[in-house]
Design a protein around this motif. Structure first.
Motif, PDB file in Angstrom:
ATOM      1  N   PRO A  93      76.030 -19.594  -1.696  1.00 35.05           N
ATOM      2  CA  PRO A  93      74.812 -19.159  -2.393  1.00 35.05           C
ATOM      3  C   PRO A  93      73.732 -20.232  -2.358  1.00 35.05           C
ATOM      4  O   PRO A  93      74.021 -21.428  -2.295  1.00 35.05           O
ATOM      5  N   SER A  94      72.500 -19.815  -2.426  1.00 29.74           N
ATOM      6  CA  SER A  94      71.377 -20.750  -2.373  1.00 29.74           C
ATOM      7  C   SER A  94      71.402 -21.711  -3.564  1.00 29.74           C
ATOM      8  O   SER A  94      71.769 -21.344  -4.683  1.00 29.74           O
ATOM      9  N   THR A  95      71.009 -22.944  -3.305  1.00 31.49           N
ATOM     10  CA  THR A  95      70.969 -23.956  -4.368  1.00 31.49           C
ATOM     11  C   THR A  95      69.647 -23.923  -5.139  1.00 31.49           C
ATOM     12  O   THR A  95      69.467 -24.684  -6.084  1.00 31.49           O
ATOM     13  N   GLY A  96      68.738 -23.066  -4.722  1.00 32.26           N
ATOM     14  CA  GLY A  96      67.460 -22.969  -5.406  1.00 32.26           C
ATOM     15  C   GLY A  96      66.601 -24.210  -5.282  1.00 32.26           C
ATOM     16  O   GLY A  96      65.827 -24.537  -6.176  1.00 32.26           O
ATOM     17  N   GLY A  97      66.742 -24.924  -4.177  1.00 31.04           N
ATOM     18  CA  GLY A  97      65.938 -26.121  -3.944  1.00 31.04           C
ATOM     19  C   GLY A  97      66.369 -27.325  -4.752  1.00 31.04           C
ATOM     20  O   GLY A  97      65.587 -28.271  -4.931  1.00 31.04           O
ATOM     21  N   LYS A  98      67.597 -27.329  -5.250  1.00 35.15           N
ATOM     22  CA  LYS A  98      68.106 -28.464  -6.028  1.00 35.15           C
ATOM     23  C   LYS A  98      68.827 -29.440  -5.104  1.00 35.15           C
ATOM     24  O   LYS A  98      69.915 -29.127  -4.591  1.00 35.15           O
ATOM     25  N   PRO A  99      68.265 -30.623  -4.862  1.00 34.83           N
ATOM     26  CA  PRO A  99      68.877 -31.584  -3.924  1.00 34.83           C
ATOM     27  C   PRO A  99      70.277 -32.011  -4.327  1.00 34.83           C
ATOM     28  O   PRO A  99      71.147 -32.180  -3.478  1.00 34.83           O
ATOM     29  N   LYS A 100      70.510 -32.206  -5.642  1.00 29.54           N
ATOM     30  CA  LYS A 100      71.823 -32.681  -6.083  1.00 29.54           C
ATOM     31  C   LYS A 100      72.910 -31.642  -5.825  1.00 29.54           C
ATOM     32  O   LYS A 100      74.034 -31.980  -5.460  1.00 29.54           O
ATOM     33  N   ARG A 111      76.166 -32.189  -3.378  1.00 27.21           N
ATOM     34  CA  ARG A 111      77.560 -31.978  -3.781  1.00 27.21           C
ATOM     35  C   ARG A 111      78.286 -31.087  -2.772  1.00 27.21           C
ATOM     36  O   ARG A 111      79.441 -31.347  -2.411  1.00 27.21           O
ATOM     37  N   ARG A 112      77.607 -30.052  -2.319  1.00 29.15           N
ATOM     38  CA  ARG A 112      78.222 -29.148  -1.344  1.00 29.15           C
ATOM     39  C   ARG A 112      78.476 -29.861  -0.016  1.00 29.15           C
ATOM     40  O   ARG A 112      79.528 -29.670   0.607  1.00 29.15           O
TER      41      ARG A 112
END
Length: 366
Positions: free
Chosen positions: A297-304, A308-309
């Protein structure tokens, strides 16, 4: 920024050069009396055709990678398993390069070092660099080729002009050139042309790839295959060559450099190919990582969250490689030969799938 078309040639050149340390030379030399030379010619034609067809269809999707192309044309129940299968293949491609070079390091350079320590050092470099963005990786690949290519060319010329090189053995080998092609040899030799397949992800930074003079790729691939096949035979003989596992490193170890700081050619050759092998593994695992990420699923533009992924995926890659290191050389070679076949059919399937996607999208627009 948009990548320039020359980076496509860099991807191709990297893959064609790295074939010396994988299972391609071993497969060709195993069938040297039974169709290896005719298989090389078939592989050149087949590989060039695959490059032409792939670049022709991938140009229809500027700035898109394989996940975006499949998502726009195929149902998710079909696209997701296909992408996961290709991601696993890219992982194994990088892992086998690393495992081969660990074995080479222990055999020729540092036999007293523990293999796990060598592999952990390689894994640290590859895992850290696999997170770099695609365009920076292409820049790094270009610089790496600029450093290593002259060293590889110097080694090749030095080997051919050496008095110990037996042209009689090469000419004797040519008398077997009319034997019909062998499927194992064709699958192995076509790996020389497989660098284009990394465009499955790197096409994201290309917007209108202009591939000119395809014959140059054919000629370069043919020369690499001929040098890969004939030079070890010229040094070790038509029969003696079968006694060596890494024939090119054994050949480099038998060459001396007069009037130079480093007397053994092996060290120059090892430096060039260790650098190239690490960059190649980085490219392979970057592609595999991106394919796996595309199925989450998309991280919504969250770098952290993305970090982690990436850490989890690369950690699984590293753990799997450490597990594969437990395999003996025979089983590892069997796995490598099996993957050479799977890769060849996988490339053909991928090209057909891309044409199918293009046809589906055109029909929708019509």
């Amino acid at each position: 920024m948009m990548a320039k078309s020359r980076y496509f040639y860099c991807l191709f050149l990297m893959n064609s050069l790295i074939n010396i340390i994988n299972f391609t030379p071993r497969e060709l030399l195993d069938t040297r009396f039974d169709g290896a030379q005719s298989s090389i010619l078939v592989a050149v034609v087949t590989g060039t055709l695959f490059i032409y067809l792939f670049t022709k269809v991938i140009n229809k999707f500027p700035g898109k990678g394989l996940p975006e192309i499949f998502a726009s044309a195929l149902p998710r129940l079909l696209a997701s398993p296909l992408i996961l299968i290709y991601a696993v293949l890219w992982y194994f491609a990088g892992a086998l390069i690393l495992l081969s070079f660990v074995d080479i390091t222990l055999r020729f350079v540092s036999p007293d070092t523990h293999p796990t320590a060598v592999l952990l050092g390689f894994l640290a470099v590859v895992c850290l660099c696999s997170r770099i963005d695609p365009l920076s990786l292409l820049y790094g690949l270009e610089v790496t080729l600029g450093i290593t290519l002259p060293l590889i060319l110097y080694t090749t010329v030095k080997a051919v002009v050496n008095p110990n090189f037996s042209w009689d053995a090469v000419l004797q080998m040519m008398t077997y050139s009319l034997h019909p092609p062998d499927m194992n040899s064709i699958a192995a030799a076509t790996f020389t042309f497989s660098g284009y397949i990394n465009m499955a992800i790197f096409n994201r930074v290309f917007h209108g790839l202009k591939l000119k003079h395809v014959w140059i790729l054919s000629l370069e691939g043919l020369l690499v295959l001929l040098v890969t096949f004939y030079v070890p035979i010229g040094y070790h003989g038509t029969v003696g060559v079968e006694r060596h596992v890494y024939t090119w490193f054994t050949t480099a170890d038998s060459i001396r450099i007069e009037a130079f700081l480093v007397e053994r050619m092996l060290y120059i050759f090892y430096f060039a190919y260790s650098t190239l092998a690490l960059v190649s593994a980085i490219i392979q695992w970057h592609v595999g990582k991106e394919l796996f990420l595309s199925q989450l699923p998309s991280t919504g533009g969250k770098p952290k969250a993305k970090l982690r992924r990436e850490v989890v995926i690369l950690g699984i890659f590293a753990g799997g490689t450490l597990f594969l290191m437990r395999m003996d050389q025979y089983n590892l070679n069997m796995l490598g030969v099996f993957l050479l076949h799977v890769r060849w059919y996988g490339e053909l399937l991928l090209i057909l799938l891309l044409f199918w996607c293009y046809w589906i999208i055109r029909r929708r627009r019509a």
